[in-house]
Write a protein that holds these residues in place. Sequence first.
Motif, mmCIF file in Angstrom:
data_model
loop_
_atom_site.group_PDB
_atom_site.id
_atom_site.type_symbol
_atom_site.label_atom_id
_atom_site.label_comp_id
_atom_site.label_asym_id
_atom_site.label_seq_id
_atom_site.Cartn_x
_atom_site.Cartn_y
_atom_site.Cartn_z
ATOM 1 N N LEU A 102 8.293 19.879 -4.684
ATOM 2 C CA LEU A 102 7.386 20.716 -3.917
ATOM 3 C C LEU A 102 7.660 20.667 -2.412
ATOM 4 O O LEU A 102 6.951 21.311 -1.641
ATOM 5 N N THR A 103 8.679 19.925 -1.996
ATOM 6 C CA THR A 103 8.957 19.784 -0.575
ATOM 7 C C THR A 103 9.173 21.130 0.100
ATOM 8 O O THR A 103 8.612 21.401 1.153
ATOM 9 N N GLY A 104 9.972 21.997 -0.490
ATOM 10 C CA GLY A 104 10.266 23.291 0.110
ATOM 11 C C GLY A 104 9.178 24.322 -0.064
ATOM 12 O O GLY A 104 9.255 25.417 0.492
ATOM 13 N N VAL A 105 8.134 23.990 -0.809
ATOM 14 C CA VAL A 105 7.055 24.934 -1.086
ATOM 15 C C VAL A 105 6.064 24.995 0.080
ATOM 16 O O VAL A 105 5.466 26.027 0.339
ATOM 17 N N PHE A 106 5.899 23.887 0.779
ATOM 18 C CA PHE A 106 4.906 23.790 1.840
ATOM 19 C C PHE A 106 5.560 23.737 3.216
ATOM 20 O O PHE A 106 6.651 23.204 3.378
ATOM 21 N N ASP A 107 4.846 24.250 4.203
ATOM 22 C CA ASP A 107 5.201 24.110 5.613
ATOM 23 C C ASP A 107 4.563 22.798 6.061
ATOM 24 O O ASP A 107 3.332 22.696 6.138
ATOM 25 N N ILE A 108 5.389 21.771 6.325
ATOM 26 C CA ILE A 108 4.891 20.427 6.584
ATOM 27 C C ILE A 108 5.280 19.988 7.983
ATOM 28 O O ILE A 108 6.428 20.135 8.393
ATOM 29 N N GLY A 109 4.311 19.429 8.704
ATOM 30 C CA GLY A 109 4.562 18.855 10.018
ATOM 31 C C GLY A 109 3.899 17.503 10.127
ATOM 32 O O GLY A 109 3.047 17.147 9.309
ATOM 33 N N SER A 110 4.276 16.745 11.150
ATOM 34 C CA SER A 110 3.687 15.421 11.338
ATOM 35 C C SER A 110 2.562 15.431 12.366
ATOM 36 O O SER A 110 1.867 14.432 12.533
ATOM 37 N N ARG A 111 2.389 16.564 13.065
ATOM 38 C CA ARG A 111 1.318 16.697 14.062
ATOM 39 C C ARG A 111 0.626 18.037 13.879
ATOM 40 O O ARG A 111 1.196 18.964 13.310
ATOM 41 N N LEU A 112 -0.586 18.118 14.411
ATOM 42 C CA LEU A 112 -1.295 19.391 14.376
ATOM 43 C C LEU A 112 -0.500 20.425 15.168
ATOM 44 O O LEU A 112 0.119 20.086 16.174
ATOM 45 N N PRO A 113 -0.523 21.676 14.730
ATOM 46 C CA PRO A 113 0.154 22.725 15.488
ATOM 47 C C PRO A 113 -0.424 22.817 16.896
ATOM 48 O O PRO A 113 -1.593 22.494 17.129
ATOM 49 N N GLU A 114 0.380 23.258 17.822
ATOM 50 C CA GLU A 114 -0.017 23.311 19.223
ATOM 51 C C GLU A 114 -1.324 24.062 19.440
ATOM 52 O O GLU A 114 -2.175 23.641 20.213
ATOM 53 N N GLU A 115 -1.512 25.183 18.742
ATOM 54 C CA GLU A 115 -2.725 25.974 18.950
ATOM 55 C C GLU A 115 -3.982 25.263 18.463
ATOM 56 O O GLU A 115 -5.088 25.600 18.861
ATOM 57 N N ALA A 116 -3.836 24.254 17.620
ATOM 58 C CA ALA A 116 -4.989 23.519 17.108
ATOM 59 C C ALA A 116 -5.108 22.127 17.716
ATOM 60 O O ALA A 116 -6.159 21.510 17.644
ATOM 61 N N ALA A 117 -4.050 21.636 18.328
ATOM 62 C CA ALA A 117 -4.035 20.264 18.819
ATOM 63 C C ALA A 117 -4.946 20.039 20.010
ATOM 64 O O ALA A 117 -5.482 18.951 20.183
ATOM 65 N N GLY A 118 -5.172 21.046 20.828
ATOM 66 C CA GLY A 118 -5.981 20.871 22.024
ATOM 67 C C GLY A 118 -7.469 20.863 21.779
ATOM 68 O O GLY A 118 -8.244 20.489 22.636
ATOM 69 N N THR A 119 -7.897 21.257 20.591
ATOM 70 C CA THR A 119 -9.314 21.313 20.270
ATOM 71 C C THR A 119 -9.785 19.948 19.792
ATOM 72 O O THR A 119 -9.128 19.316 18.982
#
Length: 130
Positions: A102-119
């Motif tokens: 399932l690795t290629g099935v999901f968009d995975i990151g280790s941090r919140l996306p920039e648009e959500a990180a500041g909230t």
Amino acid sequence: MDDNHTRSTPYRTHRTAGGTTVVTLRGELDVMTAPSLTARLDALASGPLPDLVLDLRPVSFIDCAGLGVLCRVRNRVKARNGRLRLVTNSSQFLRILRHTELTGVFDIGSRLPEEAAGTPVADSVSASAD
């Protein structure tokens, strides 16, 4: 597991930042928490072009039912031409995704996306009692 162990509802609230809905999951994503979590995520993914970020960093355990919830919400979001991103820094969870292909099935990151990180992170979804 202790017979006196009680689980809370796997969600309380979510937050929206710049059109992106961020849901922080906590505790265990398993057969006990899957039904209520599925219902909540289905509701969040029901609109047109949903943009969901599931922050899995506080998740301590996930079983096949939890993976099923993630696959279901991914399929619902994709059917509505939306976007689902998972945030995790767990090598164990990434290994599970690799073993289940399932690795290629999901968009995975280790941090919140920039648009959500500041909230500020004020709202979260609890998958189980702490």
